[in-house]
Motif scaffolding. Structure first.
Motif, PDB file in Angstrom:
ATOM      1  N   GLY A 235       0.785  -1.212   0.000  1.00 39.67           N
ATOM      2  CA  GLY A 235       0.000   0.000   0.000  1.00 39.67           C
ATOM      3  C   GLY A 235       0.819   1.265   0.000  1.00 39.67           C
ATOM      4  O   GLY A 235       0.461   2.245  -0.674  1.00 39.67           O
ATOM      5  N   ALA A 236       1.916   1.255   0.709  1.00 39.25           N
ATOM      6  CA  ALA A 236       2.749   2.459   0.776  1.00 39.25           C
ATOM      7  C   ALA A 236       3.241   2.840  -0.616  1.00 39.25           C
ATOM      8  O   ALA A 236       3.167   4.001  -1.028  1.00 39.25           O
ATOM      9  N   PHE A 239       0.233   4.088  -2.799  1.00 43.13           N
ATOM     10  CA  PHE A 239      -0.208   5.443  -2.500  1.00 43.13           C
ATOM     11  C   PHE A 239       0.716   6.474  -3.153  1.00 43.13           C
ATOM     12  O   PHE A 239       0.263   7.413  -3.822  1.00 43.13           O
ATOM     13  N   GLY A 240       1.996   6.280  -2.978  1.00 47.39           N
ATOM     14  CA  GLY A 240       2.951   7.226  -3.539  1.00 47.39           C
ATOM     15  C   GLY A 240       2.854   7.306  -5.053  1.00 47.39           C
ATOM     16  O   GLY A 240       2.808   8.397  -5.634  1.00 47.39           O
TER      17      GLY A 240
END
Lengths: 262, 262
Positions: A235-236, A239-240
């Motif tokens: 997810g990180a 998102f970016g």
DNA sequence: CTAAAACTGTGTATGCCATACGTTGAGGTG
DNA sequence: CACCTCAACGTATGGCATACACAGTTTTAG
């Protein structure tokens, strides 16, 4: 090839990377080749890790003496450059129809998966391998959807570099955190206990923002963690990348608007 | 401390990184310390590069025998983790007034500058050093403007990771490309000639997008290159960061709008 | 107060590593 | 056919991380 001087010589790196061995030389026909050596090196790194990769190991793997390797590759550093390029493999085929974002995400997922498969790639010093044929192929593939999105030359190059850097960096950090504990001694304390130990160090006085983030996260943490395992990438990273693509899209829209009114 | 088992043990890494040496032990008072050893190691890497960093070198630098080092640090890998954290130094003070984008750019510029000063940091395997006190301090500093911008916990963490990864990755690539040719032999061919050599490999058949980008760039290239040298960080990095921040801003705006209407 | 225990620093030794150098023989080229 | 070039080999060197046994020092247990 044969005996040669050392030092970081981009010229030599490039000719080695782009191979194109000239035939019609004298002497006995070479049995070894840069290609075979690189393949053996990759096999070793894949199975036993980068630390197990030595000239001697490669030679015995191939059934030759250690020093024969140096008839084809002038130094281990150069070998690593070649390995870094070849090990990257071929870039994926992207959907060239429709949304450029989809294509970019495909590319990111493929690169991420590559680093998961070959974590040692991240520990090889880049050298000039970033100008090798495979690396450039990856770059080219990424440039295509970016150009299609409406970025001009320099912008597309910058965006491609940005995305490459993001995946590399995130993979590095991710892998650093996922180094498995030895798990002997009966009780192999999990990551949970480790995180708790770390939490004792993170006092709100020295790390106010971190403490705040950590405090706010305990709630929805589990659900997100489980979901993350089913995604192509965590997810990180997602998102970016998505925020970046939002920005790119807005930039392109603003540009075309500027053109319409100019 | 003393004699210990090896293997990637996060627990040991953390206690080593966060020091806090307990006093009141037996035996002679230690003259060496993890701190002094790390400082010496950094000094060596700064002056002679990471390859010159050996246990023996550190010991002679400090005036002790090689093996004394191991009374304080169980292995070179662990030493490198400590060095990677300490070498990162303290994060910069950011303008906490006004634009969060300004603060983020300050942070990015500082990290970029750090990697220019200590290129060897990028070649140290991360290990668990990313959970060291200095690394977390950098992270905390970056989280502050991101939270101020309106991101919630998980988003802020993801964005911070993204930015860290971008700078790391870009610095790695940048440094890999800037490895100086030996420059002996009278004619030290510059980057221009190298780029030209590379250009012969990039045929439009195999690398269509790359060739297109390269063709479109020769015009405004010089002016941009000269300008880039005066900036805190190069144009490619700047473009990517700015687009990302655009996306973040839009995300926050959309969120608050959602809240207003929900 | 004494003796054991724990710990720091030292010297020596081992085994692996990259790689310089000299030799041998194969196989194109004149 | 003679010569030159090069591939593969064996040996040698110097550096490296680190295991191990030891000596001296200080804290703590009895």
């Amino acid at each position: 090839m044969t005996r040669d001087s050392k030092g970081p010589d981009p010229q030599r790196s490039l000719t080695l990377l782009w191979a194109g061995r000239a035939r019609g030389r004298r002497g006995p026909r070479p049995q070894l080749s840069v290609e075979r050596i690189a393949q053996a090196a990759i096999r070793i790194a894949d199975t036993d890790g980068l630390d197990a990769l030595s000239m001697q190991r490669i030679a015995t793997e191939l059934g030759y003496s250690t020093m024969s390797i140096y008839n084809h590759i002038p130094s281990k550093d150069l070998l690593l450059e070649v390995v870094a390029d070849v090990g990257a493999g071929k870039p994926p085929e992207l959907d060239s129809t429709g949304d450029f974002r989809h294509a970019v995400r495909q590319w990111v997922a493929a690169l991420w998966a590559g680093f998961q498969t070959r974590p040692w790639l991240l520990r090889v010093p880049l050298g000039h391998s970033s100008m090798g044929p495979h690396q450039l192929a990856w770059l080219d593939r990424l440039l295509q959807p970016l150009l299609r999105a409406g970025l001009v030359g320099g912008e597309a190059r910058a965006a491609a570099l940005h995305l490459t850097a993001v995946v590399r960096g995130q993979a590095q950090i991710s892998i650093a955190l996922t180094s498995a504990p030895p798990a002997d001694e009966g009780l192999s304390r999990g990551e949970a206990e480790l995180a708790q130990l770390l939490a004792t160090f993170i006092n709100p006085r020295d790390y106010p923002a971190l403490a705040a983030v950590q405090a706010a996260e305990t709630a929805a943490d589990l659900a997100e963690h489980e979901r993350a395992d089913r995604e192509a990438f965590p997810g990180a990273l997602s998102f970016g990348v998505d925020r970046f693509l939002d920005g790119v899209e807005a930039w392109v829209a603003a540009k075309s608007h500027r053109r319409d009114n100019g």
